[in-house]
Design an enzyme around this catalytic site. Structure first.
Site, PDB file in Angstrom:
ATOM      1  N   ALA A 123       0.830  -1.212   0.000  1.00  0.00           N
ATOM      2  CA  ALA A 123       0.000   0.000   0.000  1.00  0.00           C
ATOM      3  C   ALA A 123       0.859   1.255   0.000  1.00  0.00           C
ATOM      4  CB  ALA A 123      -0.938  -0.023   1.202  1.00  0.00           C
ATOM      5  N   THR A 125       0.465   3.776  -3.120  1.00  0.00           N
ATOM      6  CA  THR A 125      -0.201   4.817  -3.913  1.00  0.00           C
ATOM      7  C   THR A 125      -1.330   5.503  -3.150  1.00  0.00           C
ATOM      8  OG1 THR A 125       0.297   3.571  -5.902  1.00  0.00           O
ATOM      9  CG2 THR A 125      -1.455   5.204  -6.082  1.00  0.00           C
ATOM     10  N   GLU A 126      -1.447   6.813  -3.370  1.00  0.00           N
ATOM     11  CA  GLU A 126      -2.583   7.580  -2.829  1.00  0.00           C
ATOM     12  C   GLU A 126      -3.181   8.404  -3.965  1.00  0.00           C
ATOM     13  OE1 GLU A 126      -1.315   9.820   0.573  1.00  0.00           O
ATOM     14  OE2 GLU A 126      -0.466   8.046   1.554  1.00  0.00           O
ATOM     15  N   ALA A 129      -0.731  10.890  -4.868  1.00  0.00           N
ATOM     16  CA  ALA A 129       0.659  10.391  -4.948  1.00  0.00           C
ATOM     17  C   ALA A 129       0.682   9.115  -5.776  1.00  0.00           C
ATOM     18  CB  ALA A 129       1.199  10.134  -3.543  1.00  0.00           C
ATOM     19  N   PHE A 155      -5.992   2.335  -5.196  1.00  0.00           N
ATOM     20  CA  PHE A 155      -5.473   1.378  -6.192  1.00  0.00           C
ATOM     21  C   PHE A 155      -4.636   0.264  -5.571  1.00  0.00           C
ATOM     22  CE2 PHE A 155      -5.232   4.891  -9.702  1.00  0.00           C
ATOM     23  CZ  PHE A 155      -6.568   4.694 -10.018  1.00  0.00           C
ATOM     24  N   ILE A 156      -5.035  -0.259  -4.420  1.00  0.00           N
ATOM     25  CA  ILE A 156      -4.185  -1.266  -3.783  1.00  0.00           C
ATOM     26  C   ILE A 156      -4.676  -2.676  -4.157  1.00  0.00           C
ATOM     27  CG2 ILE A 156      -3.165  -2.093  -1.615  1.00  0.00           C
ATOM     28  CD1 ILE A 156      -2.459   0.883  -2.557  1.00  0.00           C
ATOM     29  N   ARG A 243       9.173  -5.299 -10.301  1.00  0.00           N
ATOM     30  CA  ARG A 243       8.864  -5.024 -11.714  1.00  0.00           C
ATOM     31  C   ARG A 243       9.114  -6.226 -12.614  1.00  0.00           C
ATOM     32  NH1 ARG A 243      11.566   0.151 -10.723  1.00  0.00           N
ATOM     33  NH2 ARG A 243       9.755   1.445 -10.319  1.00  0.00           N
ATOM     34  N   GLU A 364       3.134  -0.460 -11.062  1.00  0.00           N
ATOM     35  CA  GLU A 364       4.535  -0.560 -10.612  1.00  0.00           C
ATOM     36  C   GLU A 364       5.426   0.398 -11.408  1.00  0.00           C
ATOM     37  OE1 GLU A 364       6.098  -4.067  -9.170  1.00  0.00           O
ATOM     38  OE2 GLU A 364       4.148  -4.995  -8.790  1.00  0.00           O
TER      39      GLU A 364
HETATM   40  C1  LIG Z   1      -5.178  -1.934 -11.379  1.00  0.00           C
HETATM   41  C2  LIG Z   1      -4.146  -1.201 -10.588  1.00  0.00           C
HETATM   42  C3  LIG Z   1      -3.478  -1.853  -9.564  1.00  0.00           C
HETATM   43  C4  LIG Z   1      -2.529  -1.167  -8.790  1.00  0.00           C
HETATM   44  N1  LIG Z   1      -1.934  -1.800  -7.725  1.00  0.00           N
HETATM   45  C5  LIG Z   1      -1.184  -1.072  -6.857  1.00  0.00           C
HETATM   46  C6  LIG Z   1      -0.722  -1.654  -5.626  1.00  0.00           C
HETATM   47  O1  LIG Z   1      -0.945  -2.843  -5.354  1.00  0.00           O
HETATM   48  N2  LIG Z   1      -0.045  -0.865  -4.745  1.00  0.00           N
HETATM   49  C7  LIG Z   1       0.213   0.442  -5.002  1.00  0.00           C
HETATM   50  O2  LIG Z   1       0.821   1.091  -4.155  1.00  0.00           O
HETATM   51  N3  LIG Z   1      -0.184   1.015  -6.176  1.00  0.00           N
HETATM   52  C8  LIG Z   1      -0.887   0.291  -7.098  1.00  0.00           C
HETATM   53  N4  LIG Z   1      -1.335   0.866  -8.267  1.00  0.00           N
HETATM   54  C9  LIG Z   1      -0.994   2.252  -8.554  1.00  0.00           C
HETATM   55  C10 LIG Z   1      -0.089   2.415  -9.767  1.00  0.00           C
HETATM   56  O3  LIG Z   1       1.208   2.013  -9.474  1.00  0.00           O
HETATM   57  C11 LIG Z   1      -0.213   3.881 -10.216  1.00  0.00           C
HETATM   58  O4  LIG Z   1      -1.503   4.025 -10.790  1.00  0.00           O
HETATM   59  C12 LIG Z   1       0.853   4.267 -11.198  1.00  0.00           C
HETATM   60  O5  LIG Z   1       2.116   4.271 -10.577  1.00  0.00           O
HETATM   61  C13 LIG Z   1       0.608   5.628 -11.846  1.00  0.00           C
HETATM   62  O6  LIG Z   1       0.175   6.598 -10.954  1.00  0.00           O
HETATM   63  P1  LIG Z   1      -1.134   7.454 -11.317  1.00  0.00           P
HETATM   64  O7  LIG Z   1      -2.184   6.469 -11.704  1.00  0.00           O
HETATM   65  O8  LIG Z   1      -1.424   8.361 -10.204  1.00  0.00           O
HETATM   66  O9  LIG Z   1      -0.744   8.276 -12.619  1.00  0.00           O
HETATM   67  P2  LIG Z   1      -0.021   9.707 -12.643  1.00  0.00           P
HETATM   68  O10 LIG Z   1       1.213   9.665 -11.825  1.00  0.00           O
HETATM   69  O11 LIG Z   1      -1.039  10.749 -12.347  1.00  0.00           O
HETATM   70  O12 LIG Z   1       0.399   9.809 -14.172  1.00  0.00           O
HETATM   71  C14 LIG Z   1      -0.430  10.367 -15.202  1.00  0.00           C
HETATM   72  C15 LIG Z   1       0.377  10.339 -16.488  1.00  0.00           C
HETATM   73  O13 LIG Z   1       1.538  11.188 -16.364  1.00  0.00           O
HETATM   74  C16 LIG Z   1       2.702  10.444 -16.660  1.00  0.00           C
HETATM   75  N5  LIG Z   1       3.800  10.967 -15.845  1.00  0.00           N
HETATM   76  C17 LIG Z   1       3.829  11.132 -14.498  1.00  0.00           C
HETATM   77  N6  LIG Z   1       5.008  11.631 -14.119  1.00  0.00           N
HETATM   78  C18 LIG Z   1       5.742  11.778 -15.243  1.00  0.00           C
HETATM   79  C19 LIG Z   1       7.058  12.266 -15.520  1.00  0.00           C
HETATM   80  N7  LIG Z   1       7.866  12.705 -14.545  1.00  0.00           N
HETATM   81  N8  LIG Z   1       7.484  12.311 -16.820  1.00  0.00           N
HETATM   82  C20 LIG Z   1       6.657  11.876 -17.812  1.00  0.00           C
HETATM   83  N9  LIG Z   1       5.423  11.411 -17.608  1.00  0.00           N
HETATM   84  C21 LIG Z   1       4.963  11.362 -16.349  1.00  0.00           C
HETATM   85  C22 LIG Z   1       2.353   9.018 -16.344  1.00  0.00           C
HETATM   86  O14 LIG Z   1       3.202   8.099 -17.026  1.00  0.00           O
HETATM   87  C23 LIG Z   1       0.922   8.949 -16.838  1.00  0.00           C
HETATM   88  O15 LIG Z   1       0.910   8.753 -18.226  1.00  0.00           O
HETATM   89  C24 LIG Z   1      -2.239   0.189  -9.081  1.00  0.00           C
HETATM   90  C25 LIG Z   1      -2.893   0.817 -10.143  1.00  0.00           C
HETATM   91  C26 LIG Z   1      -3.848   0.159 -10.881  1.00  0.00           C
HETATM   92  C27 LIG Z   1      -4.574   0.893 -11.987  1.00  0.00           C
END
Ligand SMILES: Cc1cc2nc3c(=O)[nH]c(=O)nc-3n(C[C@H](O)[C@H](O)[C@H](O)COP(=O)(O)OP(=O)(O)OC[C@H]3O[C@@H](n4cnc5c(N)ncnc54)[C@H](O)[C@@H]3O)c2cc1C
Length: 390
Positions: A123, A125-126, A129, A155-156, A243, A364
Site C-alpha cells: 500500500a 499509492t494515494e 501520490a 489502487f491497492i 517489476r 509498478e
Molecule cells: C489496477 C491497478 C493496480 C494497482 N496496484 C497497486 C498496488 O498494489 N499498490 C500500489 O501502491 N499502487 C498500485 N497501483 C498504482 C499504480 O502504481 C499507479 O496508478 C501508477 O504508478 C501511476 O500513478 P497514477 O495512476 O497516479 O498516474 P499519474 O502519476 O497521475 O500519471 C499520469 C500520467 O503522467 C505520466 N507521468 C507522471 N510523471 C511523469 C514524468 N515525470 N514524466 C513523464 N510522464 C509522467 C504518467 O506516465 C501517466 O501517463 C495500481 C494501479 C492500478 C490501476
C-alpha cells in the site's frame, strides 16, 4: 551477465503449464465476467506450494531463483492475468520485509505468507501520490510504543482481501516523502482499518483493486520496517525487484494471445485457403513471436541480475518491464487483428488478453517512469550530470 535455463526451470514450466491449462484457463472467462477473486485458484496455488517461491526455505518457502519465479508467473498469466497476480502480489507485499524486516518480523509473518494461509498487499499509492509517491499524505504519529496511522490509499491490489499490508506513511511531515516516509506492517484486522470501495476496471477484473482507509490504526512500533525515514528507500528497492514479475506477467499474456491466434488462424478459412497460409498473417505472427521472445530473454537476463544482486538491477528490471509491457500491448492487439471480428467479441479470449495487457504499461511505475529510470542510469553511466527529473 549470462544465464542458462536449467532442467529444473524446464520442469517447472511444464508442470505449471499443465496445471494452468487444466485448471486456470477454463476459469478465466468467468473470472473476467464476474470480476470475483478466484479463491479456489488461490487455494490451488497454495496447495501446490506456488505462493512460497520467493521465501527462504527456513520460513517455509521454496526459495526459487528469479528466473523460476518469472516462469511461474508467465505460465499462469498465459492462462489468466488475474490469477497471475496472486503470486505477484504475495511477493510484492512481502518484499518490504525481505528488504528491511528484522529476523523476528520475518519469523512472525513469512511462514503464513509462504504457505498461502495469509495474503499480503503493498500500500503505497494515494489519490495525490501516483508516479510521484513522495507526495503521500498518510501519516504515522508516534504514540508510546505504537504509531497511529491516518489517511487513505488508492489502487491497492488485494488490499480488501489481504491479511497483511505493507503501508507507507509520513513519520516526519517537515522532511517530506523522500526523507520522512516510513514503512509499516499492518494486520488488516486492526481496528480503524477499512477497505470501503473497489475499482471497476478494464482488465484483471477478478483482482480486487481497493481504496483503503486508516483511521488512527494502532500499529506496534515493533511493526515498523527499518528506521524512521527509511520508507522511500524500502519502497523503491521493493519496486526495483518486483517489476520483474510485471514483465513476466506481460510475457505470459502475450504468449497466451499468440498461441490462441496461431490455433485460430490454422482453422479459419477465407478466399478458399486457411488464414494461417496467408503471408500477411504469417508476418504478423512472426513479429508477435519474435517480439515476445525478445521480451522474455531480456526479462530472464534481468532476473539473473537480480539474483546476482548487481548494483544496476533497477536499470535491468525497468528495461524488461518497459519492453515486455509494450510487447504485451502490441501482441494482444495483433492477436485481435488475426481473429478479425471474432477477436473483438467475448466468445474468444484475445479481447480479454488485450484489456489485461494494458495494466502492465501502468502499474509498478508507468512506462514513462521506466524510461526515466533507464535514462537516469544511462546518463550516470555515461558520466553526464543528472538533474532529478520532474
Ligand atoms: C489496477 C491497478 C493496480 C494497482 N496496484 C497497486 C498496488 O498494489 N499498490 C500500489 O501502491 N499502487 C498500485 N497501483 C498504482 C499504480 O502504481 C499507479 O496508478 C501508477 O504508478 C501511476 O500513478 P497514477 O495512476 O497516479 O498516474 P499519474 O502519476 O497521475 O500519471 C499520469 C500520467 O503522467 C505520466 N507521468 C507522471 N510523471 C511523469 C514524468 N515525470 N514524466 C513523464 N510522464 C509522467 C504518467 O506516465 C501517466 O501517463 C495500481 C494501479 C492500478 C490501476
Amino acid at each position: 551477465m549470462t544465464y542458462r535455463l536449467t532442467a529444473d526451470h524446464l520442469e517447472l514450466r511444464a508442470m505449471v503449464r499443465e496445471l494452468a491449462e487444466e485448471q486456470i484457463t477454463p476459469r478465466a472467462a468467468a473470472i473476467d465476467a464476474s470480476a470475483e477473486f478466484p479463491w479456489d485458484l488461490k487455494e490451488l496455488l497454495a496447495r501446490q506450494d506456488l505462493l512460497g517461491t520467493s521465501f527462504e526455505t527456513r520460513y517455509g518457502g521454496t526459495e526459487l531463483d528469479n528466473i523460476a519465479q518469472c516462469i511461474l508467473v508467465e505460465e499462469i498469466a498465459r492462462a489468466d492475468a488475474t490469477t497471475s497476480l496472486i503470486p505477484i502480489v504475495q511477493k510484492l507485499g512481502s518484499l518490504p520485509l525481505s528488504v528491511a524486516g528484522s529476523e523476528e518480523q520475518k519469523q512472525r509473518y513469512f511462514p503464513r505468507l509462504a504457505s498461502g494461509e495469509w495474503l499480503a498487499a503493498f500500500a503505497l499509492t494515494e489519490a495525490g501520490a501516483g508516479s510521484d509517491v513522495a507526495q503521500l499524505r498518510t501519516r504515522a504519529r508516534r504514540d508510546g510504543d505504537a504509531y497511529l496511522l491516518t489517511g487513505s490509499k488508492r489502487f491497492i491490489t488485494h488490499g480488501s482481501i489481504a491479511n497483511l499490508l505493507t503501508v507507507f506513511a509520513l513519520t516526519d511531515t517537515d522532511a517530506g516523502g523522500r526523507k520522512g516516509m516510513s514503512a509499516f506492517i499492518v494486520e488488516t484486522d486492526t481496528p480503524g482499518f477499512s477497505a470501503p470501495r473497489l475499482e471497476h476496471k478494464m482488465g484483471i477484473r477478478g483482482s480486487p483493486t481497493a481504496e483503503l482507509h486508516f483511521d488512527e490504526v494502532r500499529v506496534p512500533a515493533a511493526n515498523r520496517l527499518g528506521e524512521e525515514g527509511d520508507g522511500f528507500r524500502i519502497a523503491m528497492a521493493t519496486l526495483d525487484q518486483s517489476r520483474l514479475s510485471v514483465a513476466a506477467q506481460a510475457i505470459g499474456i502475450a504468449q497466451g494471445a499468440l498461441d490462441f491466434a496461431v490455433g485460430y488462424a490454422a482453422q479459419r478459412e477465407q478466399f478458399g485457403e486457411r488464414v494461417v497460409d496467408m503471408q500477411g498473417i504469417q508476418f504478423m505472427l512472426a513479429d508477435m513471436a519474435s517480439q515476445t521472445e525478445a521480451a522474455r530473454q531480456l526479462t530472464y537476463a534481468a532476473a539473473a541480475v537480480v539474483d546476482a544482486g548487481d548494483a544496476d538491477l533497477a536499470y535491468w528490471t525497468s528495461c524488461a518491464k518497459l519492453i515486455a509491457g509494450d510487447t504485451a500491448m502490441r501482441v494482444t492487439t495483433d492477436a485481435v487483428q488475426v481473429l478479425g471480428g471474432y477477436g473483438y467479441v467475448t466468445d474468444y479470449p484475445v479481447e480479454r488478453m488485450m484489456r489485461d495487457a494494458k495494466i502492465t504499461q501502468l502499474y509498478e511505475g508507468t512506462q514513462q517512469i521506466q524510461r526515466m529510470i533507464v535514462a537516469r542510469q544511462l546518463l550516470q553511466r555515461s558520466g553526464v550530470p543528472v538533474r532529478r527529473s520532474r
